[in-house]
Design a protein around this motif. Structure first.
Motif, mmCIF file in Angstrom:
data_model
loop_
_atom_site.group_PDB
_atom_site.id
_atom_site.type_symbol
_atom_site.label_atom_id
_atom_site.label_comp_id
_atom_site.label_asym_id
_atom_site.label_seq_id
_atom_site.Cartn_x
_atom_site.Cartn_y
_atom_site.Cartn_z
ATOM 1 N N PHE A 43 1.269 10.931 -52.775
ATOM 2 C CA PHE A 43 0.344 9.779 -52.745
ATOM 3 C C PHE A 43 0.642 8.642 -51.636
ATOM 4 O O PHE A 43 -0.147 7.788 -51.639
ATOM 5 C CB PHE A 43 0.378 8.921 -54.269
ATOM 6 N N ASP A 77 -0.217 7.311 -48.828
ATOM 7 C CA ASP A 77 -1.171 7.351 -48.066
ATOM 8 C C ASP A 77 -2.092 6.260 -48.365
ATOM 9 O O ASP A 77 -2.468 5.839 -49.455
ATOM 10 C CB ASP A 77 -2.135 8.776 -48.445
ATOM 11 N N GLY A 82 -5.431 5.874 -47.794
ATOM 12 C CA GLY A 82 -6.558 6.020 -48.704
ATOM 13 C C GLY A 82 -6.141 5.903 -50.188
ATOM 14 O O GLY A 82 -6.862 5.270 -51.198
ATOM 15 N N GLU A 83 -5.177 6.511 -50.534
ATOM 16 C CA GLU A 83 -4.750 6.704 -52.109
ATOM 17 C C GLU A 83 -4.172 5.425 -52.663
ATOM 18 O O GLU A 83 -4.063 5.036 -53.646
ATOM 19 C CB GLU A 83 -3.537 7.662 -52.248
ATOM 20 N N PHE A 84 -3.817 4.324 -51.505
ATOM 21 C CA PHE A 84 -3.253 3.224 -51.916
ATOM 22 C C PHE A 84 -4.381 2.193 -52.088
ATOM 23 O O PHE A 84 -4.418 0.969 -52.540
ATOM 24 C CB PHE A 84 -2.372 2.458 -50.918
ATOM 25 N N GLY A 85 -5.657 2.739 -52.025
ATOM 26 C CA GLY A 85 -6.882 1.758 -51.776
ATOM 27 C C GLY A 85 -7.204 1.204 -50.666
ATOM 28 O O GLY A 85 -7.987 0.113 -50.545
ATOM 29 N N PHE A 86 -6.346 1.197 -49.405
ATOM 30 C CA PHE A 86 -6.516 0.580 -48.190
ATOM 31 C C PHE A 86 -7.928 1.143 -47.638
ATOM 32 O O PHE A 86 -8.275 0.412 -46.612
ATOM 33 C CB PHE A 86 -5.451 0.704 -47.097
ATOM 34 N N PRO A 124 1.824 2.173 -45.781
ATOM 35 C CA PRO A 124 0.638 2.663 -45.160
ATOM 36 C C PRO A 124 0.064 1.245 -44.078
ATOM 37 O O PRO A 124 0.164 0.192 -44.838
ATOM 38 C CB PRO A 124 -0.412 2.958 -46.237
ATOM 39 N N GLN A 139 -3.074 -4.768 -42.744
ATOM 40 C CA GLN A 139 -1.511 -4.719 -41.876
ATOM 41 C C GLN A 139 -1.935 -4.788 -40.522
ATOM 42 O O GLN A 139 -0.919 -5.026 -39.768
ATOM 43 C CB GLN A 139 -0.862 -3.675 -42.106
ATOM 44 N N ARG A 156 -5.136 1.682 -59.215
ATOM 45 C CA ARG A 156 -5.959 2.703 -58.712
ATOM 46 C C ARG A 156 -6.790 3.296 -59.864
ATOM 47 O O ARG A 156 -6.308 3.296 -61.002
ATOM 48 C CB ARG A 156 -5.062 3.611 -58.048
ATOM 49 N N ILE A 160 0.275 -0.231 -58.317
ATOM 50 C CA ILE A 160 1.077 -0.378 -57.064
ATOM 51 C C ILE A 160 1.446 -1.810 -57.038
ATOM 52 O O ILE A 160 0.483 -2.576 -57.020
ATOM 53 C CB ILE A 160 0.226 -0.008 -55.880
#
Lengths: 426, 426
Positions: free
Chosen positions: A381, A383, A385-389, A405, A410, B111, B117
């Motif tokens: 996880f 990543d 994308g997986e963090f919702g970024f 990420p 950032q 998520r 997170i």
């Protein structure tokens, strides 16, 4: 485009790119969110419209790649298909729809003298992206930097120069259609390696940060030679620790996923640490599942006794990022032993603890100093994308500015806005 | 302490300091807030107890300084008195009582797959502070870095080495009394300039950031030679813009304060921009007040016509940080002209707009790309204490990580903590 240039030409070309990028910074920083969104949608549309041209350019790169005897893996990364071009355009469209962070008030407070202080997000500056022959990065990285209001200088691998140029032409058209300067996204047009050297020197102060996207040798060179800040990680030597309080039925699929879902990505687990207290119950079923999934197991002496099918691990295994279907396995003395091993060997990218004991989890979360720590979840996880970024330009193991990420947020800086009513300082 | 060392000695001493600092990083990062608070209070107490020793050491530095014919200004910065030592101790005590940022959850979200997170503050790493012969920085900088959980390597000016060593001895005793490693705050014990060179190279990866505290030549050297990130500003070329909507009775005291409260600090105004639309009403009263306060006025041709008592400004005046009782003055075409002048000449530190027109203020706040923007308030508020940070290690005009006043919070990094319930990545 692919003509040979001498070194002086390259230096002059790169200096001009730097100046143009800096000149684009202010119009881009002042561009309203909606204008940037429209530009990104126009870029996605232009990529789809240009599919024939992009495929044609890619065919030239593929032919040159065959002649240059690139490896099958490199050829696969280089290759574009209608489906891949569609995915590229969809990626840019997804970035268009992300929240625009520029102008966000990150914090605000009042002072006793009545001053009201706001900390507000601003674009970061000119971003340089140095990548290998993966034409898709041209669109991804260009779109992410633009979303945050930053001009970007893209330097793709020379084997993909035709493909990248075709994609870049589409991006530039999207910018122009939306009334933004085409110089906001520039592609280095020369294959000369001296271009990278110029970027590492910072283009005479016109480059604010460099993001290397690629293998370890590229990242290592950029980290050691860059005279500007770098967002990157050299290795993802990720650990999974099975605590005595871990549930076996959760541990089995989770360890297999962390190691085997994709073995070549930075979030893939490389070392499994098992609490000695549950060696008898948890070790064999987990290792059996890994072996069944096709994973080679390299074990320390204690594990070998309990699981003789494994190969013996050497000292070097604890510091090796396999990026392959291999895992090193070791017994440790509970949470303290796990933390000790991780703090000794980790690249401080991503680590996971499998445990039901809240105290063990808290200790792991407090004491392990890695960018991403996971509890009862797969290291894969790690990543953006997986963090919702919504996208990421990379994952940073540095502690300055960006860690973990690196998404749109950032890629911003901030400034302070202070509102007064005539206050003078005593 | 003041013995001469050869270059190899210095390299070895600095390498050892780097290793010790890195070794102190983990115990310091794990120290509870209360332990750091107690250490800071013990440090303050130790400074007070050691007053006689510190004064004695300072007397040696002052005697050497006289013999070396240091300037009166340098002698004044070097000099310690019981009152100044008390102020030092009080400064450390104030830092002890600041909120501890380590462990703060900066952001958290869920998520769709159930992962939770958190982004959590962590210490930043080992901080190097290079400063001139101002013994007070030893206590200030040491205390601020400690509060954020960071080991610090202090390299003070050689003229203050005895004073700094006496203060440092008190700090080290405070650390030990609170059970923290004394290596958390180290003072470079050699006057050899090669020590600075070693710090700029990053002490073999054991230094994460450098903060130069001092004049322009020190900052310029650090910025151009450092191989690690730097928190600093080279110049504070600050502007005050009087808009056509400004209130004259607010503008007069505010401009005088921005320029004259203290002329030698980075937040002092250097250039006054006046909207041509109010030249007839606002210019003369404001310049009269400045002149009355003892300020020399250097004016462009238009201003000279309206205010003949001024001296003519040359092109160089727009890029000069006087740090003295001198101001350059220019008429501009409203808010657009002011922004244009500032974006051309500013060092992007701090700028103020005096205006009642909200649209002009918003445009100024959006378009001027400086670390600190103020509305109807003096530029001299550009200060960590005035921002409520409790203290600052400096002000940064960089856009990476820290921008504006660098307080305890800016001396931290962060990590991600992810809580799952067995999620594997599809």
């Amino acid at each position: 485009m692919l003509n040979r240039h001498d070194a002086n030409d390259t230096i002059a070309i790169m200096a001009e790119i730097g100046r143009k990028a800096r000149a684009a910074a202010r119009p881009l920083a002042l561009a309203p969110a909606e204008q940037k969104r429209k530009a990104l949608i126009a870029m996605a549309d232009a990529i789809l419209r240009d599919e024939p041209k992009i495929l044609e350019a890619n065919a030239i790169d593929m032919k040159n790649g065959e002649e240059a005897k690139l490896s099958p893996a490199m050829m696969d990364r280089l290759k574009l298909t209608p489906a891949r071009i569609k995915a590229l355009a969809e990626g840019v469209r997804a970035i268009a729809e992300l929240r625009d962070p520029v102008g966000d008030v990150i914090a605000e407070w009042d002072r006793p003298n009545g001053l009201h202080i706001e900390r507000v997000r601003t674009p970061l500056g000119v971003i340089g992206v140095i990548y290998e022959s993966r034409p898709n990065v041209t669109a991804d990285a260009g779109a992410l930097c633009l979303k945050a209001g930053n001009p970007v200088v893209l330097r793709g691998g020379s084997d993909s120069l035709n493909s990248s140029a075709a994609i870049h032409a589409a991006l530039a058209r999207g910018l122009t259609e939306a009334g933004l300067p085409a110089d906001a996204v520039q592609l280095v047009p020369v294959a000369d390696r001296a271009a990278v050297g110029e970027m590492l020197k910072g283009l005479s102060g016109n480059l604010d940060v460099i993001v290397p996207r690629g293998g370890k040798s590229l990242v290592a060179r950029v980290q050691s030679e860059a005279r500007v800040p770098v967002f990157a990680h050299l290795e993802g030597l990720c650990h999974v620790y099975i605590d005595r309080s871990a549930k076996l039925d959760m541990a089995i699929p989770l360890v297999v996923n962390a190691k085997m879902r994709r073995t070549g990505i930075c979030g893939a687990a490389e070392t499994l640490l098992v609490d000695r207290a549950v060696a008898d119950t948890h070790l064999t079923p987990v290792l059996d599942a890994l072996a069944e999934a096709g994973c080679e197991i390299r074990a320390d002496a204690e594990v070998l006794k309990l699981y003789p099918a494994a190969k013996p691990a050497s000292e070097a295994d604890w510091s090796t990022e396999y990026l392959d279907a291999i895992i090193s396995v070791k017994l440790v003395d509970g949470i303290g032993g796990a933390i000790e091993h991780i703090e000794t060997w980790s690249s401080h990218h991503t680590e996971a603890i499998l445990a039901e004991d809240a105290a063990a989890v808290e200790r792991f979360f407090n004491e392990v100093d890695s960018a991403i720590l996971l509890h009862n979840a797969s290291t894969q996880f790690a990543d953006g994308g997986e963090f919702g970024f919504g996208g990421e330009i990379g994952i940073s193991t540095g502690k300055m500015h960006a860690r973990g990420p690196v998404g749109v947020e950032q890629l911003t800086s901030f400034k302070y806005r202070v509102r007064g009513t005539g206050q003078t300082r005593p």
